[in-house]
Write an enzyme that holds these catalytic residues in place. Sequence first.
Site, mmCIF file in Angstrom:
data_model
loop_
_atom_site.group_PDB
_atom_site.id
_atom_site.type_symbol
_atom_site.label_atom_id
_atom_site.label_comp_id
_atom_site.label_asym_id
_atom_site.label_seq_id
_atom_site.Cartn_x
_atom_site.Cartn_y
_atom_site.Cartn_z
ATOM 1 N N ARG A 153 63.122 -16.063 40.562
ATOM 2 C CA ARG A 153 61.649 -16.131 40.551
ATOM 3 C C ARG A 153 61.000 -15.029 41.386
ATOM 4 O O ARG A 153 59.872 -15.158 41.851
ATOM 5 C CB ARG A 153 61.140 -17.508 40.992
ATOM 6 N N LYS A 201 53.649 -2.503 36.692
ATOM 7 C CA LYS A 201 53.901 -2.975 35.321
ATOM 8 C C LYS A 201 55.387 -2.871 35.048
ATOM 9 O O LYS A 201 55.991 -1.811 35.280
ATOM 10 C CB LYS A 201 53.161 -2.104 34.311
ATOM 11 N N GLU A 237 51.622 12.749 30.611
ATOM 12 C CA GLU A 237 50.970 11.622 31.318
ATOM 13 C C GLU A 237 50.046 12.151 32.417
ATOM 14 O O GLU A 237 48.995 11.576 32.689
ATOM 15 C CB GLU A 237 52.014 10.669 31.919
ATOM 16 N N LYS A 241 45.769 6.685 40.397
ATOM 17 C CA LYS A 241 46.251 5.411 39.855
ATOM 18 C C LYS A 241 46.156 4.304 40.903
ATOM 19 O O LYS A 241 45.827 3.161 40.579
ATOM 20 C CB LYS A 241 47.690 5.549 39.332
ATOM 21 N N GLU A 290 44.883 -5.540 34.843
ATOM 22 C CA GLU A 290 44.334 -4.929 33.615
ATOM 23 C C GLU A 290 43.329 -5.822 32.895
ATOM 24 O O GLU A 290 43.426 -6.049 31.692
ATOM 25 C CB GLU A 290 45.477 -4.528 32.667
ATOM 26 N N ARG A 313 41.620 -0.882 34.343
ATOM 27 C CA ARG A 313 42.999 -0.378 34.191
ATOM 28 C C ARG A 313 43.330 -0.060 32.733
ATOM 29 O O ARG A 313 44.223 0.741 32.450
ATOM 30 C CB ARG A 313 44.003 -1.377 34.791
ATOM 31 N N ASN A 365 45.472 3.418 29.565
ATOM 32 C CA ASN A 365 46.165 3.405 28.271
ATOM 33 C C ASN A 365 45.646 4.491 27.333
ATOM 34 O O ASN A 365 46.001 4.522 26.148
ATOM 35 C CB ASN A 365 46.014 2.038 27.596
ATOM 36 N N HIS A 370 47.564 5.839 24.390
ATOM 37 C CA HIS A 370 48.771 5.024 24.238
ATOM 38 C C HIS A 370 48.782 4.138 22.992
ATOM 39 O O HIS A 370 49.854 3.747 22.544
ATOM 40 C CB HIS A 370 48.991 4.144 25.483
ATOM 41 N N HIS A 414 52.099 4.698 21.319
ATOM 42 C CA HIS A 414 53.107 3.651 21.120
ATOM 43 C C HIS A 414 53.433 3.484 19.632
ATOM 44 O O HIS A 414 54.574 3.219 19.255
ATOM 45 C CB HIS A 414 52.615 2.320 21.692
ATOM 46 N N HIS A 465 58.433 9.085 24.752
ATOM 47 C CA HIS A 465 57.178 8.418 25.105
ATOM 48 C C HIS A 465 56.066 9.421 25.445
ATOM 49 O O HIS A 465 54.964 9.362 24.886
ATOM 50 C CB HIS A 465 57.430 7.471 26.282
HETATM 51 P P1 NAD Z 1 63.566 7.592 30.912
HETATM 52 O O1 NAD Z 1 63.624 6.685 32.046
HETATM 53 O O2 NAD Z 1 64.308 7.222 29.679
HETATM 54 O O3 NAD Z 1 64.069 9.024 31.382
HETATM 55 C C1 NAD Z 1 64.099 10.064 30.457
HETATM 56 C C2 NAD Z 1 65.498 10.705 30.357
HETATM 57 O O4 NAD Z 1 65.684 11.547 31.485
HETATM 58 C C3 NAD Z 1 66.665 9.729 30.355
HETATM 59 O O5 NAD Z 1 67.627 10.211 29.464
HETATM 60 C C4 NAD Z 1 67.184 9.797 31.782
HETATM 61 O O6 NAD Z 1 68.540 9.490 31.862
HETATM 62 C C5 NAD Z 1 66.931 11.239 32.122
HETATM 63 N N1 NAD Z 1 66.702 11.503 33.531
HETATM 64 C C6 NAD Z 1 65.942 10.798 34.391
HETATM 65 N N2 NAD Z 1 65.851 11.428 35.562
HETATM 66 C C7 NAD Z 1 66.601 12.544 35.452
HETATM 67 C C8 NAD Z 1 66.876 13.626 36.341
HETATM 68 N N3 NAD Z 1 66.308 13.701 37.552
HETATM 69 N N4 NAD Z 1 67.693 14.606 35.907
HETATM 70 C C9 NAD Z 1 68.220 14.568 34.650
HETATM 71 N N5 NAD Z 1 67.968 13.588 33.769
HETATM 72 C C10 NAD Z 1 67.149 12.593 34.166
HETATM 73 O O7 NAD Z 1 62.054 7.863 30.439
HETATM 74 P P2 NAD Z 1 60.706 8.227 31.212
HETATM 75 O O8 NAD Z 1 60.053 9.269 30.398
HETATM 76 O O9 NAD Z 1 60.911 8.455 32.645
HETATM 77 O O10 NAD Z 1 59.877 6.883 31.086
HETATM 78 C C11 NAD Z 1 59.433 6.403 29.831
HETATM 79 C C12 NAD Z 1 59.278 4.916 29.923
HETATM 80 O O11 NAD Z 1 58.309 4.601 30.917
HETATM 81 C C13 NAD Z 1 58.807 4.277 28.650
HETATM 82 O O12 NAD Z 1 59.610 3.173 28.362
HETATM 83 C C14 NAD Z 1 57.395 3.833 28.954
HETATM 84 O O13 NAD Z 1 57.021 2.690 28.248
HETATM 85 C C15 NAD Z 1 57.464 3.578 30.422
HETATM 86 N N6 NAD Z 1 56.190 3.683 31.134
HETATM 87 C C16 NAD Z 1 55.859 2.685 31.971
HETATM 88 C C17 NAD Z 1 54.698 2.756 32.698
HETATM 89 C C18 NAD Z 1 54.364 1.683 33.681
HETATM 90 O O14 NAD Z 1 53.255 1.701 34.209
HETATM 91 N N7 NAD Z 1 55.253 0.780 33.977
HETATM 92 C C19 NAD Z 1 53.856 3.862 32.557
HETATM 93 C C20 NAD Z 1 54.231 4.887 31.689
HETATM 94 C C21 NAD Z 1 55.407 4.788 30.974
HETATM 95 N N1 GLY Z 2 50.605 3.252 32.572
HETATM 96 C C1 GLY Z 2 49.485 2.383 32.470
HETATM 97 C C2 GLY Z 2 49.334 1.438 33.595
HETATM 98 O O1 GLY Z 2 50.113 1.435 34.531
HETATM 99 O O2 GLY Z 2 48.433 0.667 33.569
#
Ligand code: NAD
Ligand code: GLY
Length: 357
Positions: A120, A142, A184, A220, A230, A234, A238, A241, A245, A257
Site C-alpha cells: 500500500r 504520475k 518534451e 513543472k 490534474e 496540470r 498534456n 499528448h 499518444h 513517445h
Molecule cells: P525509456 O525509459 O524507454 O528510455 C528510452 C530508451 O533509452 C530505453 O531503451 C532505455 O533503455 C534507454 N536509456 C535510458 N537511459 C539511457 C542512457 N543514459 N544511456 C543509454 N540508453 C539509455 O523512455 P523515455 O523516453 O525516457 O520515457 C518515455 C516514457 O515516459 C513513456 O512511457 C511515457 O508515457 C512516460 N512519461 C511519463 C511522464 C510522467 O509524468 N510520469 C511524463 C512523460 C512521459
Molecule cells: N507529463 C504530464 C504530467 O506530468 O502531468
Amino acid sequence: MRTQRVNVGKGYDVKIGKGLLTQCGGEVAGVLGPCSIAVVTDANVGGLYLERCLTSFEEAGIRATAFTFPAGEGAKTLSTLSDILEALASSGLTRADGVVALGGGVTGDMAGFAAGCYMRGVRFVQLPTTLLAAVDSSVGGKTAVDLRAGKNLAGLFHQPSLVLCDTDCLNTLPEAEYQCGLAEALKTGVLSGEGLFRLFEEGTARQYTEEIIAHCVEYKAGVVERDEKERGERKLLNLGHTVGHAIELCSGYTILHGLAVAAGLAVIARASARLGWSAPATALRIEGALKKSSLPITTNYSPSELSKAALSDKKREMNNITLAIPCEIGACALRTVGVGELEGIIAAGLPPLEGAR
Ligand code: NAD
Ligand code: GLY
C-alpha cells in the site's frame, strides 16, 4: 549542482548535476534514513549504470538488491509490473524501505507504480537517465503502465521522496532518445514562454541541456504544486499528448513517445490556428521550432485512425475530451470538445503550414 524543491505532500528535492549517480547512496540515505533499497532498471541502463549505483549504496552502508526488465515501451505492462512486485517481495522489502528507479520514463513510471502499491505504498527515488525523464517524467508523481487499449491506462499518483538527475548519464543516450527529451522540453517552452522557447527557435537548445532541465523542472514543480491530481491546470502539461499518444498506439509503440508528442504538438497547433482558436503565427512558430530541432511535424496516420486511438485516452471524460491549445507562446488554454469533433480537429491539423521553415 542545482536544487529545485517540489512542495507537494511532504515535499522533495530535485537535484541536477554531474556525477550524482556516484553519490546516490549517501543522498538517498540522507533522505530515507536507514533502510534497504530495491533498484529497478531496464537492461540497457542496467548494463551501463547499475554497478555504479549499487557500489554507491554499498559505500553508504545500504543493502541494495536489483531487478532488471527488458528495455522499451513494450515492457511497460501489467506483466512487468507484476514481476517487479514479486521481486520486491522476494528481496524482503518492508514498509520502511525504498524503491529506486534507475532509468528513463518507462522505468520511472513502472517503478513508481510498484512503489505506490507495494504494501500500500513505500517510498521511492527517481534517478532519471534520459533527457525526457529529466525534464518531465521524474517529477510530479504520475506513475503508470500501458494496457492493450492505450497508454498509461493503469496507474496512480505517488510522489518520489527525492529525484537525482546525473547529467553525465545523458552522454550515453542514443540520438533519437535525446531528441525525445528535446520534444518534451520544447512543449514546456510553448507552455512557459519565450525564454525557453527561443532556444528551440534559434536552434541553440543543445548547448544548454542542464539549464533546460532546471527550467522545465522549475516550471513543472509550480504546476504540480498548484494542481497535483490534474483537476485543471496540470492538464496543460498534456499539450501535444492526445494526438501523440494516438500516434504511439497506432504504431504499436514503435514510434518513440517524445517523437510522437512532437508531431502531436504540431498537429494541435495547426488545428488551433485553422479553427480560429489561436493566431496562425503561433502555429508557424511551433512548426518552425520543431523543424529547427529536427523533430517531426506530422504523421502518416489518418484522422480516422488517430481519433479512434485517441478515444481510449485518459483525457476523455464521458463524451468529451479536453485538449490543451497553444494560443500564444507562454499562453495555453484548455478546450473541451465532443469526441465526435476530434476527427475533424485532427484533419484540420495534419497538413503542414505553407511557409514553415
Ligand atoms: P525509456 O525509459 O524507454 O528510455 C528510452 C530508451 O533509452 C530505453 O531503451 C532505455 O533503455 C534507454 N536509456 C535510458 N537511459 C539511457 C542512457 N543514459 N544511456 C543509454 N540508453 C539509455 O523512455 P523515455 O523516453 O525516457 O520515457 C518515455 C516514457 O515516459 C513513456 O512511457 C511515457 O508515457 C512516460 N512519461 C511519463 C511522464 C510522467 O509524468 N510520469 C511524463 C512523460 C512521459
Ligand atoms: N507529463 C504530464 C504530467 O506530468 O502531468
